[in-house]
Design a protein around this motif. Structure first.
Motif, PDB file in Angstrom:
ATOM      1  N   VAL A  72      39.594  66.788  78.562  1.00  0.00           N
ATOM      2  CA  VAL A  72      38.796  67.872  77.586  1.00  0.00           C
ATOM      3  C   VAL A  72      38.112  67.549  76.640  1.00  0.00           C
ATOM      4  CG1 VAL A  72      39.233  70.066  76.340  1.00  0.00           C
ATOM      5  CG2 VAL A  72      40.451  69.557  78.535  1.00  0.00           C
ATOM      6  N   ARG A  73      38.690  66.715  75.661  1.00  0.00           N
ATOM      7  CA  ARG A  73      38.218  66.108  74.284  1.00  0.00           C
ATOM      8  C   ARG A  73      37.172  65.097  74.554  1.00  0.00           C
ATOM      9  NH1 ARG A  73      40.096  66.470  69.357  1.00  0.00           N
ATOM     10  NH2 ARG A  73      41.684  67.774  68.882  1.00  0.00           N
ATOM     11  N   LEU A  74      37.489  64.277  75.692  1.00  0.00           N
ATOM     12  CA  LEU A  74      36.376  63.238  76.120  1.00  0.00           C
ATOM     13  C   LEU A  74      35.103  63.893  76.866  1.00  0.00           C
ATOM     14  CD1 LEU A  74      38.658  60.507  77.516  1.00  0.00           C
ATOM     15  CD2 LEU A  74      37.366  60.332  75.194  1.00  0.00           C
ATOM     16  N   ALA A  75      35.475  64.879  77.616  1.00  0.00           N
ATOM     17  CA  ALA A  75      34.406  65.778  78.242  1.00  0.00           C
ATOM     18  C   ALA A  75      33.292  66.316  76.910  1.00  0.00           C
ATOM     19  CB  ALA A  75      34.604  66.795  78.943  1.00  0.00           C
ATOM     20  N   ALA A  76      34.121  66.810  75.964  1.00  0.00           N
ATOM     21  CA  ALA A  76      33.434  67.480  74.912  1.00  0.00           C
ATOM     22  C   ALA A  76      32.362  66.591  74.101  1.00  0.00           C
ATOM     23  CB  ALA A  76      34.025  68.357  73.663  1.00  0.00           C
ATOM     24  N   ALA A  77      32.976  65.374  73.788  1.00  0.00           N
ATOM     25  CA  ALA A  77      32.346  64.312  73.179  1.00  0.00           C
ATOM     26  C   ALA A  77      31.414  63.674  73.835  1.00  0.00           C
ATOM     27  CB  ALA A  77      33.448  62.980  72.858  1.00  0.00           C
ATOM     28  N   GLN A  78      31.548  63.574  75.450  1.00  0.00           N
ATOM     29  CA  GLN A  78      30.332  63.249  76.045  1.00  0.00           C
ATOM     30  C   GLN A  78      29.279  64.183  75.969  1.00  0.00           C
ATOM     31  OE1 GLN A  78      30.595  60.542  78.668  1.00  0.00           O
ATOM     32  NE2 GLN A  78      28.595  60.933  78.558  1.00  0.00           N
ATOM     33  N   ALA A  79      29.386  65.456  75.981  1.00  0.00           N
ATOM     34  CA  ALA A  79      28.213  66.267  75.743  1.00  0.00           C
ATOM     35  C   ALA A  79      27.562  65.979  74.407  1.00  0.00           C
ATOM     36  CB  ALA A  79      29.114  67.696  75.727  1.00  0.00           C
ATOM     37  N   LEU A  80      28.218  65.746  73.381  1.00  0.00           N
ATOM     38  CA  LEU A  80      27.848  65.885  72.196  1.00  0.00           C
ATOM     39  C   LEU A  80      26.930  64.275  72.187  1.00  0.00           C
ATOM     40  CD1 LEU A  80      30.362  67.380  69.780  1.00  0.00           C
ATOM     41  CD2 LEU A  80      28.213  68.242  70.702  1.00  0.00           C
ATOM     42  N   THR A  81      27.750  63.375  72.428  1.00  0.00           N
ATOM     43  CA  THR A  81      26.902  62.150  72.473  1.00  0.00           C
ATOM     44  C   THR A  81      25.789  62.207  73.370  1.00  0.00           C
ATOM     45  OG1 THR A  81      29.232  61.106  72.145  1.00  0.00           O
ATOM     46  CG2 THR A  81      27.450  59.613  73.103  1.00  0.00           C
ATOM     47  N   GLY A  82      25.770  62.691  74.600  1.00  0.00           N
ATOM     48  CA  GLY A  82      24.523  62.918  75.448  1.00  0.00           C
ATOM     49  C   GLY A  82      23.520  63.208  74.691  1.00  0.00           C
ATOM     50  N   ALA A  83      23.769  64.129  73.684  1.00  0.00           N
ATOM     51  CA  ALA A  83      22.636  64.821  72.850  1.00  0.00           C
ATOM     52  C   ALA A  83      21.742  63.531  72.109  1.00  0.00           C
ATOM     53  CB  ALA A  83      23.020  65.741  71.969  1.00  0.00           C
ATOM     54  N   ASN A  84      22.693  62.651  71.755  1.00  0.00           N
ATOM     55  CA  ASN A  84      21.990  61.389  71.195  1.00  0.00           C
ATOM     56  C   ASN A  84      21.069  60.691  72.011  1.00  0.00           C
ATOM     57  OD1 ASN A  84      22.002  58.851  69.452  1.00  0.00           O
ATOM     58  ND2 ASN A  84      23.054  58.139  71.378  1.00  0.00           N
ATOM     59  N   SER A  85      21.510  60.410  73.324  1.00  0.00           N
ATOM     60  CA  SER A  85      20.427  59.810  74.153  1.00  0.00           C
ATOM     61  C   SER A  85      19.481  60.535  74.651  1.00  0.00           C
ATOM     62  CB  SER A  85      21.416  59.192  75.387  1.00  0.00           C
ATOM     63  OG  SER A  85      22.006  60.477  76.101  1.00  0.00           O
ATOM     64  N   ALA A  86      19.570  61.741  74.485  1.00  0.00           N
ATOM     65  CA  ALA A  86      18.526  62.606  75.001  1.00  0.00           C
ATOM     66  C   ALA A  86      17.532  62.954  74.120  1.00  0.00           C
ATOM     67  CB  ALA A  86      19.200  64.126  75.381  1.00  0.00           C
ATOM     68  N   VAL A  87      17.984  62.922  72.905  1.00  0.00           N
ATOM     69  CA  VAL A  87      16.872  62.969  71.751  1.00  0.00           C
ATOM     70  C   VAL A  87      16.061  61.620  71.859  1.00  0.00           C
ATOM     71  CG1 VAL A  87      16.585  62.862  69.323  1.00  0.00           C
ATOM     72  CG2 VAL A  87      18.358  64.535  70.103  1.00  0.00           C
ATOM     73  N   ILE A  88      16.785  60.473  71.892  1.00  0.00           N
ATOM     74  CA  ILE A  88      16.129  59.321  71.996  1.00  0.00           C
ATOM     75  C   ILE A  88      15.164  59.290  73.123  1.00  0.00           C
ATOM     76  CG2 ILE A  88      16.400  56.839  72.228  1.00  0.00           C
ATOM     77  CD1 ILE A  88      18.642  56.956  70.318  1.00  0.00           C
ATOM     78  N   PHE A  89      15.537  59.503  74.444  1.00  0.00           N
ATOM     79  CA  PHE A  89      14.799  59.468  75.663  1.00  0.00           C
ATOM     80  C   PHE A  89      13.701  60.595  75.387  1.00  0.00           C
ATOM     81  CE2 PHE A  89      18.201  57.094  77.352  1.00  0.00           C
ATOM     82  CZ  PHE A  89      17.778  55.920  77.944  1.00  0.00           C
ATOM     83  N   ALA A  90      13.801  61.806  74.883  1.00  0.00           N
ATOM     84  CA  ALA A  90      12.925  62.711  74.859  1.00  0.00           C
ATOM     85  C   ALA A  90      11.565  62.517  73.975  1.00  0.00           C
ATOM     86  CB  ALA A  90      13.494  64.187  74.530  1.00  0.00           C
ATOM     87  N   THR A  91      12.016  61.617  72.858  1.00  0.00           N
ATOM     88  CA  THR A  91      11.175  61.311  71.779  1.00  0.00           C
ATOM     89  C   THR A  91      10.646  59.868  71.634  1.00  0.00           C
ATOM     90  OG1 THR A  91      12.811  60.846  70.080  1.00  0.00           O
ATOM     91  CG2 THR A  91      12.067  63.210  70.525  1.00  0.00           C
ATOM     92  N   GLY A  92      11.403  58.813  72.185  1.00  0.00           N
ATOM     93  CA  GLY A  92      11.439  57.588  71.809  1.00  0.00           C
ATOM     94  C   GLY A  92      10.069  56.930  72.259  1.00  0.00           C
ATOM     95  N   ALA A  93       9.483  57.376  73.321  1.00  0.00           N
ATOM     96  CA  ALA A  93       8.299  56.721  74.087  1.00  0.00           C
ATOM     97  C   ALA A  93       7.060  57.340  73.023  1.00  0.00           C
ATOM     98  CB  ALA A  93       7.901  57.145  75.579  1.00  0.00           C
ATOM     99  N   ILE A  94       7.200  58.578  73.007  1.00  0.00           N
ATOM    100  CA  ILE A  94       6.026  59.624  72.120  1.00  0.00           C
ATOM    101  C   ILE A  94       5.784  58.955  70.659  1.00  0.00           C
ATOM    102  CG2 ILE A  94       5.312  61.729  71.395  1.00  0.00           C
ATOM    103  CD1 ILE A  94       6.885  62.904  73.680  1.00  0.00           C
ATOM    104  N   VAL A  95       7.211  59.011  70.017  1.00  0.00           N
ATOM    105  CA  VAL A  95       7.232  58.416  68.545  1.00  0.00           C
ATOM    106  C   VAL A  95       6.618  56.979  68.739  1.00  0.00           C
ATOM    107  CG1 VAL A  95       8.554  57.674  66.702  1.00  0.00           C
ATOM    108  CG2 VAL A  95       8.862  59.834  67.968  1.00  0.00           C
ATOM    109  N   GLY A  96       7.226  56.182  69.501  1.00  0.00           N
ATOM    110  CA  GLY A  96       6.724  54.838  69.627  1.00  0.00           C
ATOM    111  C   GLY A  96       5.184  54.757  69.831  1.00  0.00           C
TER     112      GLY A  96
END
Length: 415
Positions: free
Chosen positions: A21-45
């Motif tokens: 349960v805790r790791l699934a919640a952490a996975q959800a929040l950590t996934g936001a980190n990668s989602a932000v980078i993948f959504a913005t990285g190439a455009i900002v780059g």
């Protein structure tokens, strides 16, 4: 004795479920980190880089961070316990957001690349959540534990792109600067969650026990598992990394890109609610094979058109394919090692996967800029065919060995 063993397994599975349960919640929040980078990285780059061909370098640096962090994560987990590694990872996630925001505000391409590298280190720690979920679980529950933790990424699929959508214009004209600041706050929340995970410090015997790593990783079963992981994740990353920039080059909006990425991430993690059950019923090799075929299908969709719908369908099918192939490959890895060998074997497996991703990721920008979106999709097919062939050969050899062992058991005097 059997009753005592069963009672221990039930107690261990109860502890594992609490961790899941805790790791699934952490996975959800950590996934936001990668989602932000993948959504913005190439455009900002593309905005900050001195040349358009360097646009995907920030995402490539994220992947380099993924590769660079795998072995240290395994070493820290082995020496101090997984919980310490998890807390360090979330700290790096917080630093990612702060430095990323600062880099955008000051127009620094180099600092932005450092920020995404730190995000990759955070991501490498999060990749061990799926293996940590299986620690102490019964053999029957392990695939489900891995799968349920990965299911936490469904929330990330909603949170990450929406976080970008809601915050990208807050600090005009600095597109996405506030998005990274909010991502830092999300990483702090994740830190509080992983700090409560029940992961005892490894016993002294576990620090030096087990077979040599070379003995484990030369097993045909491990070779097949690692190869399929090396194919499924990098191929998914190649297409996903290129898609936002390809959509922009085709005249589609950032909102179109965010929508496609959102449903891609949902498709990546949504099937996790039942992937573990599929593995238990049909076996990991068949699930991996289905995933690789779906990744090839996604590439075929990508080749068939350049509308928003084509991009969205490509990303959605790609996500499901990755889920089946990567979780299935992870389940195969769990079959190749003993408990005291888990940290070094799992870290080595992830190092192979993300090391290959890093090599391929640097070429994605050049591939897209020089040859276009079609070339990106065409690259997917040869590795998928290779993975299917190796997986089939290893599975056939395993079945043949099982039949021979059964025959020898039935006729012990046979030569």
């Amino acid at each position: 004795m059997l009753d005592v063993t069963a009672a221990h397994e039930i107690a261990d599975d109860a502890r594992v479920r609490a961790n899941v349960v805790r790791l699934a919640a952490a996975q959800a929040l950590t996934g936001a980190n990668s989602a932000v980078i993948f959504a913005t990285g190439a455009i900002v780059g593309a905005t900050l880089a001195p040349d358009m061909s360097f646009a995907t370098v920030p995402i490539s640096m994220y992947v380099v961070g993924l590769a660079a962090g795998t072995l240290p994560t395994g070493a820290i987990s082995r020496r101090f316990g997984r919980r310490v590694a998890f807390v360090i990872g979330t700290g790096l996630g917080t630093l990612t957001g702060l430095l990323g925001s600062f880099a955008i505000l000051h127009g620094s391409f180099a600092l932005f690349c450092i920020a995404t590298f730190l995000g990759g280190l955070y991501g490498s720690v999060a990749q061990s959540y799926r293996f940590a979920a299986a620690d102490g679980a019964s053999a029957a529950y392990r695939p489900k534990a891995v799968s349920w933790v990965m299911a936490g990424g469904v929330f990330a699929g909603v949170l990450g792109p929406q976080l970008v959508q809601w915050t990208m214009d807050v600090w005009q004209p600095y597109l996405f600067a506030f998005s990274f600041l909010v991502q830092a706050a999300v990483a702090l929340i994740a830190m509080g969650i992983v700090a409560g995970v029940d992961m005892p410090k490894p016993a002294p015997a576990d620090l030096h026990g087990g077979r040599p790593l070379v003995t484990i990783v030369t097993q045909p079963r491990f070779v097949a598992a690692a190869l399929c992981g090396v194919i499924s994740y990098p191929m998914m990353n190649l297409v996903m990394t290129s898609a936002p920039l390809a959509m922009k080059m085709c005249g589609l909006s950032v909102s179109d890109s965010n929508f496609g990425l959102q449903w891609h991430i949902v498709a990546m993690y949504g099937p996790s609610f039942f992937t573990g059950t599929l593995i238990a019923r049909f076996g990991a090799p068949k699930v991996v094979a289905a995933g690789l075929l779906l990744e090839a299908g996604a590439a075929a969709i990508g080749l068939s058109g350049l509308t928003a719908m084509h991009f969205w369908a490509t990303l959605a099918v790609l996500g499901v394919g990755w889920n089946f192939s990567f979780i299935g490959a992870s389940a195969l890895v769990l079959e190749t090692h003993r408990p005291q060998e888990r940290n070094k074997v799992q870290a080595f497996n992830d190092f192979l996967v993300f090391g290959m991703m890093a090599l391929g990721s640097f070429s994605s920008g050049q591939l897209l800029a020089s040859y276009g979106w079609s070339a990106v999709n065409l690259v997917v097919f040869p590795p998928v065919v290779l993975g299917l062939v190796v997986l089939s050969l290893v599975s056939w050899a395993r079945r043949r060995r099982a039949r021979l062992d059964a025959a020898m058991g039935e006729f012990p005097d046979a030569v």
